[in-house]
Design a protein around this motif. Sequence first.
Motif, mmCIF file in Angstrom:
data_model
loop_
_atom_site.group_PDB
_atom_site.id
_atom_site.type_symbol
_atom_site.label_atom_id
_atom_site.label_comp_id
_atom_site.label_asym_id
_atom_site.label_seq_id
_atom_site.Cartn_x
_atom_site.Cartn_y
_atom_site.Cartn_z
ATOM 1 N N ARG A 1 3.547 -45.665 -40.517
ATOM 2 C CA ARG A 1 4.327 -45.694 -41.747
ATOM 3 C C ARG A 1 4.647 -47.151 -42.079
ATOM 4 O O ARG A 1 5.334 -47.841 -41.325
ATOM 5 N N HIS A 2 4.155 -47.616 -43.207
ATOM 6 C CA HIS A 2 4.421 -48.990 -43.625
ATOM 7 C C HIS A 2 5.461 -48.969 -44.737
ATOM 8 O O HIS A 2 5.230 -48.420 -45.809
ATOM 9 N N TYR A 3 6.581 -49.589 -44.451
ATOM 10 C CA TYR A 3 7.707 -49.573 -45.365
ATOM 11 C C TYR A 3 7.532 -50.644 -46.440
ATOM 12 O O TYR A 3 6.655 -51.505 -46.352
ATOM 13 N N GLU B 1 5.241 -36.231 -36.526
ATOM 14 C CA GLU B 1 5.108 -37.183 -37.630
ATOM 15 C C GLU B 1 5.360 -38.564 -37.073
ATOM 16 O O GLU B 1 6.237 -38.756 -36.228
ATOM 17 N N TYR C 1 5.055 -48.114 -37.131
ATOM 18 C CA TYR C 1 4.063 -48.809 -37.950
ATOM 19 C C TYR C 1 2.658 -48.626 -37.367
ATOM 20 O O TYR C 1 1.664 -48.767 -38.053
ATOM 21 N N ASP D 1 5.867 -53.767 -39.567
ATOM 22 C CA ASP D 1 5.817 -52.367 -39.966
ATOM 23 C C ASP D 1 6.013 -52.194 -41.472
ATOM 24 O O ASP D 1 6.399 -51.132 -41.930
ATOM 25 N N GLU E 1 9.214 -35.102 -37.965
ATOM 26 C CA GLU E 1 9.724 -36.433 -37.660
ATOM 27 C C GLU E 1 9.991 -36.565 -36.159
ATOM 28 O O GLU E 1 10.557 -35.676 -35.535
ATOM 29 N N SER F 1 6.698 -42.192 -37.080
ATOM 30 C CA SER F 1 7.672 -43.062 -37.733
ATOM 31 C C SER F 1 7.458 -44.525 -37.365
ATOM 32 O O SER F 1 8.185 -45.397 -37.806
#
Length: 734
Positions: free
Chosen positions: A401-403, A372, A376, A490, A351, A374
């Motif tokens: 990363r798409h939440y 990693e 979008y 994102d 992360e 974090s």
Amino acid sequence: MRKRTFVMLICMVMTIYGRLTAQTRIVLDGSLEQSEPSKGIYNEAGAAFEAINHTSDAVLEVWPGVYWLDDPDDPEVRLGKNGDVPYGATLRCERLRILGKGGAPSDIVFAVNRGQTQGAIGNYTMIHFIGKEVSAENVTFGNFCNVDLNYPKDPAKSRKARSKAIVQAQIAICQGTETVRMQNCRFISRLNLCPFVGASRAYFNDCHFECTDDALNGSAFYEHCTFTFFSSKPFYSTAATGAVFHDCDITTHVRGTQYLTKAGGTVTMVNTRWHSDSDSLQIEWSKDDEPYYTCYASDVTLNGKPVQIDKGRPWRTVDCSDPWHRYLFVEPARTFAYPAVGRDLVIQTRECAWGEHPHSSQPRYERTYHKENSSYKTVHDTIMVERDGMRAIACVHIDGRHYPAPSFTKRPKLKKKKDRLRVSYKLGEDLAPTDPEGNQDHSLITWYKVRDDGTTVAIRQGHAGEVQGIEEMEVYGPDAFVSVVPKYRDSQPGWDDESRAYLDVSHYSPRVEERIVESSFNDVPLIYAERLTDTGVWLMDTHKPADTSAYSWKAEKAHAPWTYGTSVDGAKGKGLFTVSRGARLIYTPAFEPGNRLELDLWADPCKTGGQGFGSATGQYFDVGIGFDLTTLSGYAVRIERTPAHDNAVEFSIVKYDHGQTTVVSERKASRCFRTGFHLHLTLADGKLTATGEREGDRVEIETDADICGKSIYMQHTGTCGASALMLHKVKMFF
């Protein structure tokens, strides 16, 4: 007795084995009056090649002459089988050696003179070799489609090129081949030279090459060779094994910047001398800004002075002047023992906080990579690993990363203010961490109207947050509605039945369409149109016109044929560009047009040389006004790549009559179809006038024409990707 039988069996096996493994000697001598097949002697190349096809190990001895592998005077167009590459000759032999005898390489010539659209449909290739090993010595292989054949030994056998407009005209493609070895040979063509490409490894010693783009063997070692480059990207890619130049001379006619590869790959250049009319020539490995591949260089000069390749991106080049590199690149390559590099690279992730690793095009040196994403955004990192003087590169692409999709805290609602509709809504919490760019409303807003039969058609759409003001539009009619797909920049998009908003506007008058319509295409709905009868909206689909029936391709209907965003090469900025062959774009006003129609269109072809399209295989762009969509009848200006030009297109006006086209004006060639192209059409008083221009290049054509309907009609039959077309703006006067 048993001993005698055993000996006889051994003798029989050896005899059979000898017959199977013995090298067959075949002689080709064009000066002979007749062939002697029983002795393996031939005076014609086709018969000699056919004799080779019945062997597994052969040597072909070739005496001076020009040997045409395809009749250069035959007017019939060559077609490949089942859409395959058309070949002049096929050679099937596990091990083949071709030896030129009794003269210099220029005295012993294998020749064809066909290429794409010039005597053939497809990338015409002289030889298709099927076997494990092929070698040649003291021979010329030439595709003289776009190059004059000069034969000093007997000038009567010289021949002018079929055409000076350069097209794909290839030498040899290998199939199932492990090694290619060429000694003191010449390879002559221009575009897509292909000197025995397709083998796992190739070695060229004391050879000469003449070519333009996409031409050289990218899995080869070139030693003591000479090259003449007529354009800027002689390799398409060298990604398989890399290409090595050792003690070579390269003469280039390129101005500005000379690249080596189009699609990347490793190139090594040791003790190589460049020659140019310009001392300011820039030499770079590839045009791509990202350092996907490491290249190696030492003792490289330009016009006798040391030159640094890719000096603006020094991390892309490793100096290999020490003896260890000389061993790694030169000695093993001669025996096809290419070194393996980069095995120690391990990629892991962890992360990272936002901004911890700022993006940089210059890679970091690491043996183990931890990261990693974090954000979008997709993160692109390039890492280098060095071991024993060799360098490996890994390009790491970590998806954003798409939440989860947000919900609505306030459902979409339509309101009317004067003659405009406005949708308002409020999104719920963004579940992603705070991000200086990501936490933004990126909801997809699409406006629709309802047809009389109850079906809907999209009339306006925002593309991933690109359009400002998409939340508003003019009152379109009593049944207009809007759809809002909730999304942060994102997050994933959301969808439910309550994301649509309606407003009873039945007592409002619909908007009155103006006589002047403008669009920058940034709100065109990217939806494949199942019907073309809707008015006042942009519609797109795919269509294969009747006049492209000679070319094998299908109109793809699985997705929208245009998309909005950025493209490549000559297409600058953002715009609407083709992603399917046969893409059409149509606009029909809701009112009847007047007696004078005008159109201005600004566009960028991705191709930068003026040729506009991938090849001259029925690839064109038609723009018509006053067009009847119901019958596919009307007049259009056609911008087309033809076999007559490799750096220009031809402009003409075509008449459509129920889908059939006829050229009704003169044809004019121009190089104006490049970045910044502007087209102006006027249809009035029984005349259609078309003017194309770009930075001083101008072309104008005219013909008698009538207004047949009220639609704007655009049809693109070119290939996409690096040959796509981007539209920036249109202005229409009805």
